[in-house]
Design a protein around this motif. Structure first.
Motif, PDB file in Angstrom:
ATOM      1  N   LYS A 102       0.815  -1.211   0.000  1.00 31.79           N
ATOM      2  CA  LYS A 102       0.000   0.000   0.000  1.00 31.79           C
ATOM      3  C   LYS A 102       0.853   1.268   0.000  1.00 31.79           C
ATOM      4  CE  LYS A 102      -2.369  -1.083   3.678  1.00 31.79           C
ATOM      5  NZ  LYS A 102      -3.364  -0.979   4.762  1.00 31.79           N
ATOM      6  N   ILE A 103       0.307   2.304  -0.639  1.00 30.26           N
ATOM      7  CA  ILE A 103       0.894   3.649  -0.622  1.00 30.26           C
ATOM      8  C   ILE A 103      -0.207   4.610  -0.209  1.00 30.26           C
ATOM      9  CG2 ILE A 103       1.912   5.491  -1.997  1.00 30.26           C
ATOM     10  CD1 ILE A 103       3.123   3.361  -3.793  1.00 30.26           C
ATOM     11  N   THR A 104       0.062   5.432   0.803  1.00 26.26           N
ATOM     12  CA  THR A 104      -0.927   6.381   1.299  1.00 26.26           C
ATOM     13  C   THR A 104      -0.325   7.775   1.328  1.00 26.26           C
ATOM     14  OG1 THR A 104      -1.918   4.656   2.696  1.00 26.26           O
ATOM     15  CG2 THR A 104      -2.488   6.938   3.194  1.00 26.26           C
ATOM     16  N   VAL A 105      -1.038   8.729   0.740  1.00 25.30           N
ATOM     17  CA  VAL A 105      -0.653  10.145   0.779  1.00 25.30           C
ATOM     18  C   VAL A 105      -1.689  10.854   1.636  1.00 25.30           C
ATOM     19  CG1 VAL A 105      -0.153  12.213  -0.552  1.00 25.30           C
ATOM     20  CG2 VAL A 105       0.364   9.970  -1.515  1.00 25.30           C
ATOM     21  N   GLY A 106      -1.249  11.367   2.796  1.00 28.14           N
ATOM     22  CA  GLY A 106      -2.176  11.888   3.789  1.00 28.14           C
ATOM     23  C   GLY A 106      -2.729  13.260   3.484  1.00 28.14           C
ATOM     24  N   PHE A 107      -3.569  13.722   4.372  1.00 28.51           N
ATOM     25  CA  PHE A 107      -4.268  14.999   4.232  1.00 28.51           C
ATOM     26  C   PHE A 107      -3.291  16.156   4.046  1.00 28.51           C
ATOM     27  CE2 PHE A 107      -5.816  18.845   6.395  1.00 28.51           C
ATOM     28  CZ  PHE A 107      -6.923  19.124   5.621  1.00 28.51           C
ATOM     29  N   CYS A 108      -3.542  16.953   3.005  1.00 32.37           N
ATOM     30  CA  CYS A 108      -2.792  18.187   2.739  1.00 32.37           C
ATOM     31  C   CYS A 108      -1.292  17.943   2.504  1.00 32.37           C
ATOM     32  CB  CYS A 108      -2.998  19.199   3.855  1.00 32.37           C
ATOM     33  SG  CYS A 108      -2.812  20.918   3.331  1.00 32.37           S
ATOM     34  N   SER A 109      -0.926  16.718   2.157  1.00 29.36           N
ATOM     35  CA  SER A 109       0.462  16.450   1.786  1.00 29.36           C
ATOM     36  C   SER A 109       0.627  16.633   0.283  1.00 29.36           C
ATOM     37  CB  SER A 109       0.862  15.030   2.192  1.00 29.36           C
ATOM     38  OG  SER A 109       0.897  14.903   3.602  1.00 29.36           O
ATOM     39  N   GLU A 134       2.111  10.765   5.960  1.00 28.37           N
ATOM     40  CA  GLU A 134       0.999  11.291   6.743  1.00 28.37           C
ATOM     41  C   GLU A 134       0.728  12.761   6.401  1.00 28.37           C
ATOM     42  OE1 GLU A 134       0.636  10.154  10.769  1.00 28.37           O
ATOM     43  OE2 GLU A 134       1.650   8.231  10.511  1.00 28.37           O
ATOM     44  N   ARG A 135      -0.040  13.440   7.217  1.00 22.84           N
ATOM     45  CA  ARG A 135      -0.582  14.763   6.875  1.00 22.84           C
ATOM     46  C   ARG A 135       0.504  15.859   6.931  1.00 22.84           C
ATOM     47  NH1 ARG A 135      -1.965  13.320  11.968  1.00 22.84           N
ATOM     48  NH2 ARG A 135      -1.506  14.796  13.653  1.00 22.84           N
ATOM     49  N   TYR A 136       0.287  16.886   6.102  1.00 24.75           N
ATOM     50  CA  TYR A 136       1.148  18.086   6.048  1.00 24.75           C
ATOM     51  C   TYR A 136       2.621  17.730   5.768  1.00 24.75           C
ATOM     52  CZ  TYR A 136      -2.894  20.529   7.981  1.00 24.75           C
ATOM     53  OH  TYR A 136      -4.159  21.041   8.172  1.00 24.75           O
ATOM     54  N   VAL A 137       2.821  16.825   4.840  1.00 27.58           N
ATOM     55  CA  VAL A 137       4.179  16.431   4.452  1.00 27.58           C
ATOM     56  C   VAL A 137       4.463  16.980   3.055  1.00 27.58           C
ATOM     57  CG1 VAL A 137       5.702  14.505   3.890  1.00 27.58           C
ATOM     58  CG2 VAL A 137       4.209  14.369   5.888  1.00 27.58           C
ATOM     59  N   GLU A 151       6.103  10.697   9.201  1.00 30.18           N
ATOM     60  CA  GLU A 151       5.084  11.144  10.136  1.00 30.18           C
ATOM     61  C   GLU A 151       4.639  12.578   9.818  1.00 30.18           C
ATOM     62  OE1 GLU A 151       6.501  10.477  14.099  1.00 30.18           O
ATOM     63  OE2 GLU A 151       6.243   8.292  13.955  1.00 30.18           O
ATOM     64  N   PRO A 152       3.586  13.066  10.483  1.00 27.31           N
ATOM     65  CA  PRO A 152       3.019  14.379  10.128  1.00 27.31           C
ATOM     66  C   PRO A 152       4.034  15.525  10.231  1.00 27.31           C
ATOM     67  CG  PRO A 152       1.492  13.177  11.524  1.00 27.31           C
ATOM     68  CD  PRO A 152       2.767  12.387  11.497  1.00 27.31           C
ATOM     69  N   GLU A 153       3.844  16.509   9.340  1.00 28.20           N
ATOM     70  CA  GLU A 153       4.571  17.780   9.350  1.00 28.20           C
ATOM     71  C   GLU A 153       6.077  17.575   9.197  1.00 28.20           C
ATOM     72  OE1 GLU A 153       3.358  20.374  12.485  1.00 28.20           O
ATOM     73  OE2 GLU A 153       1.241  19.814  12.327  1.00 28.20           O
ATOM     74  N   CYS A 154       6.448  17.069   8.031  1.00 31.18           N
ATOM     75  CA  CYS A 154       7.861  16.895   7.685  1.00 31.18           C
ATOM     76  C   CYS A 154       8.119  17.456   6.298  1.00 31.18           C
ATOM     77  CB  CYS A 154       8.259  15.407   7.715  1.00 31.18           C
ATOM     78  SG  CYS A 154       8.233  14.671   9.361  1.00 31.18           S
ATOM     79  N   ILE A 155       9.378  17.747   6.028  1.00 28.24           N
ATOM     80  CA  ILE A 155       9.790  18.195   4.694  1.00 28.24           C
ATOM     81  C   ILE A 155      10.902  17.265   4.210  1.00 28.24           C
ATOM     82  CG2 ILE A 155      10.872  20.034   3.360  1.00 28.24           C
ATOM     83  CD1 ILE A 155       9.587  22.057   5.202  1.00 28.24           C
ATOM     84  N   GLY A 165      12.071   0.543   5.240  1.00 31.87           N
ATOM     85  CA  GLY A 165      12.040   0.556   6.693  1.00 31.87           C
ATOM     86  C   GLY A 165      12.495   1.843   7.342  1.00 31.87           C
ATOM     87  N   SER A 166      12.822   2.869   6.565  1.00 28.43           N
ATOM     88  CA  SER A 166      13.252   4.140   7.170  1.00 28.43           C
ATOM     89  C   SER A 166      12.044   4.875   7.743  1.00 28.43           C
ATOM     90  CB  SER A 166      13.973   5.002   6.128  1.00 28.43           C
ATOM     91  OG  SER A 166      13.145   5.238   5.009  1.00 28.43           O
ATOM     92  N   LEU A 167      12.305   5.646   8.780  1.00 28.15           N
ATOM     93  CA  LEU A 167      11.246   6.356   9.501  1.00 28.15           C
ATOM     94  C   LEU A 167      11.668   7.794   9.725  1.00 28.15           C
ATOM     95  CD1 LEU A 167       8.656   6.594  11.270  1.00 28.15           C
ATOM     96  CD2 LEU A 167      10.031   5.701  13.177  1.00 28.15           C
ATOM     97  N   VAL A 168      10.830   8.723   9.296  1.00 29.59           N
ATOM     98  CA  VAL A 168      11.055  10.153   9.547  1.00 29.59           C
ATOM     99  C   VAL A 168       9.982  10.608  10.522  1.00 29.59           C
ATOM    100  CG1 VAL A 168      11.244  12.443   8.525  1.00 29.59           C
ATOM    101  CG2 VAL A 168      11.992  10.440   7.222  1.00 29.59           C
ATOM    102  N   GLU A 169      10.413  10.950  11.731  1.00 24.19           N
ATOM    103  CA  GLU A 169       9.446  11.332  12.758  1.00 24.19           C
ATOM    104  C   GLU A 169       8.962  12.763  12.550  1.00 24.19           C
ATOM    105  OE1 GLU A 169      11.111  10.514  16.576  1.00 24.19           O
ATOM    106  OE2 GLU A 169      10.978   8.339  16.317  1.00 24.19           O
ATOM    107  N   THR A 170       7.894  13.101  13.243  1.00 23.24           N
ATOM    108  CA  THR A 170       7.206  14.378  13.056  1.00 23.24           C
ATOM    109  C   THR A 170       8.129  15.577  13.310  1.00 23.24           C
ATOM    110  OG1 THR A 170       5.246  15.641  13.705  1.00 23.24           O
ATOM    111  CG2 THR A 170       6.394  14.425  15.444  1.00 23.24           C
ATOM    112  N   HIS A 171       7.846  16.681  12.599  1.00 20.84           N
ATOM    113  CA  HIS A 171       8.587  17.941  12.723  1.00 20.84           C
ATOM    114  C   HIS A 171      10.064  17.782  12.372  1.00 20.84           C
ATOM    115  CE1 HIS A 171       5.274  19.115  15.806  1.00 20.84           C
ATOM    116  NE2 HIS A 171       4.926  19.467  14.575  1.00 20.84           N
ATOM    117  N   SER A 172      10.351  17.007  11.329  1.00 19.74           N
ATOM    118  CA  SER A 172      11.729  16.817  10.897  1.00 19.74           C
ATOM    119  C   SER A 172      11.902  17.315   9.466  1.00 19.74           C
ATOM    120  CB  SER A 172      12.131  15.340  10.980  1.00 19.74           C
ATOM    121  OG  SER A 172      12.063  14.887  12.320  1.00 19.74           O
TER     122      SER A 172
END
Length: 250
Positions: A102-109, A134-137, A151-155, A165-172
């Protein structure tokens, strides 16, 4: 008996000669008939108009799902298990290939130009193998994402690569050209850069507040494309006719 054989051989030779004579005549007659047919182009035909080239590819039981107010450019390829949520935007030339997972593009990303997003069967780290944005990415142009979680709010800067398997946590924030190896975690509130990506510094409070503002600004920009790039079929031709009837410039 010999007379009958000679007669049969003579009849067969005559039939083959007649067939060889008739075939070119029939072919010439058919070509002449086709040449006389006139093809009248439709009045609705628009030459070199690429607005209808949306590529939505169902795979088996899976069909891409796009929210009503999401913007997907006409030459984007969406295949299989792809979900584009409300307010999201996928810009020209991007490819989202959900054939294995699956591929998911979140809200306002937003997924910008020429990005490629894919998902593997499984992740070597044991984390979910789906690609989750997730959202705002904001994902910069020419980036490659494979079985990663943002995760939410990343650039994600332009030309970045995120492996399985990489993970980018929120506000990063990932700087342009960053490469995140398989299983690497980018902690919350940090700026990373390089190949492989390494910690640069901690983001300020003001910088973290600007991350969702960028996503909202790109979302507002995508609103301007809706009147020009209508999502399905040739409905835009009817809209143009209606505008002409009202005297509205196109």
């Amino acid at each position: 008996m010999a007379t009958l054989a000679r007669f049969s051989r003579r009849a067969l030779t005559a039939a083959l000669a007649a067939k060889q004579t008739l075939q070119p005549q029939l072919l010439a007659r058919a070509l002449a008939t086709e040449a006389t047919k006139t093809i009248t182009p439709s009045a609705d035909r628009v030459k070199w108009d690429y607005r209808g080239q949306r590529k939505i590819i169902p795979l088996g039981q899976w069909i891409p799902k796009i929210a009503v107010d999401a913007y997907v450019a006409p030459n984007v390829v969406l295949a299989g298990q792809v979900t584009v949520w409300d307010g999201a935007s996928v810009w020209p030339g991007a490819v989202l290939r959900g054939d294995l997972n699956k591929i998911t593009v979140g809200f306002c990303s937003n997924i910008q130009e020429r990005c490629v997003i894919h998902a593997a069967w499984s992740s070597p780290t044991g984390l979910p193998a789906e690609s989750l944005i997730e959202r705002y990415v904001t994902v910069g142009a020419y980036s490659l994402l494979r079985s990663c979680t943002i995760e939410p709010e990343c650039i994600i800067g332009q030309h970045s690569i995120l492996m399985e398997g990489s993970l980018v946590e929120t506000h990063s924030i990932l700087e342009a050209g960053s490469v995140v190896p398989p299983g690497r975690r980018i902690p919350s509130g940090e700026l990373w850069a390089g190949n492989p990506a390494k910690f640069v510094r901690t983001l300020t409070h003001e910088e973290t507040l600007e991350i969702p503002k960028l996503a909202v600004a790109i979302n507002d920009l995508s609103r301007e494309y809706f009147s020009e790039f209508l999502p399905y079929s040739t409905v835009y031709l009817e809209v143009e006719k209606f505008k002409k009837s009202l005297g509205i410039s196109i």
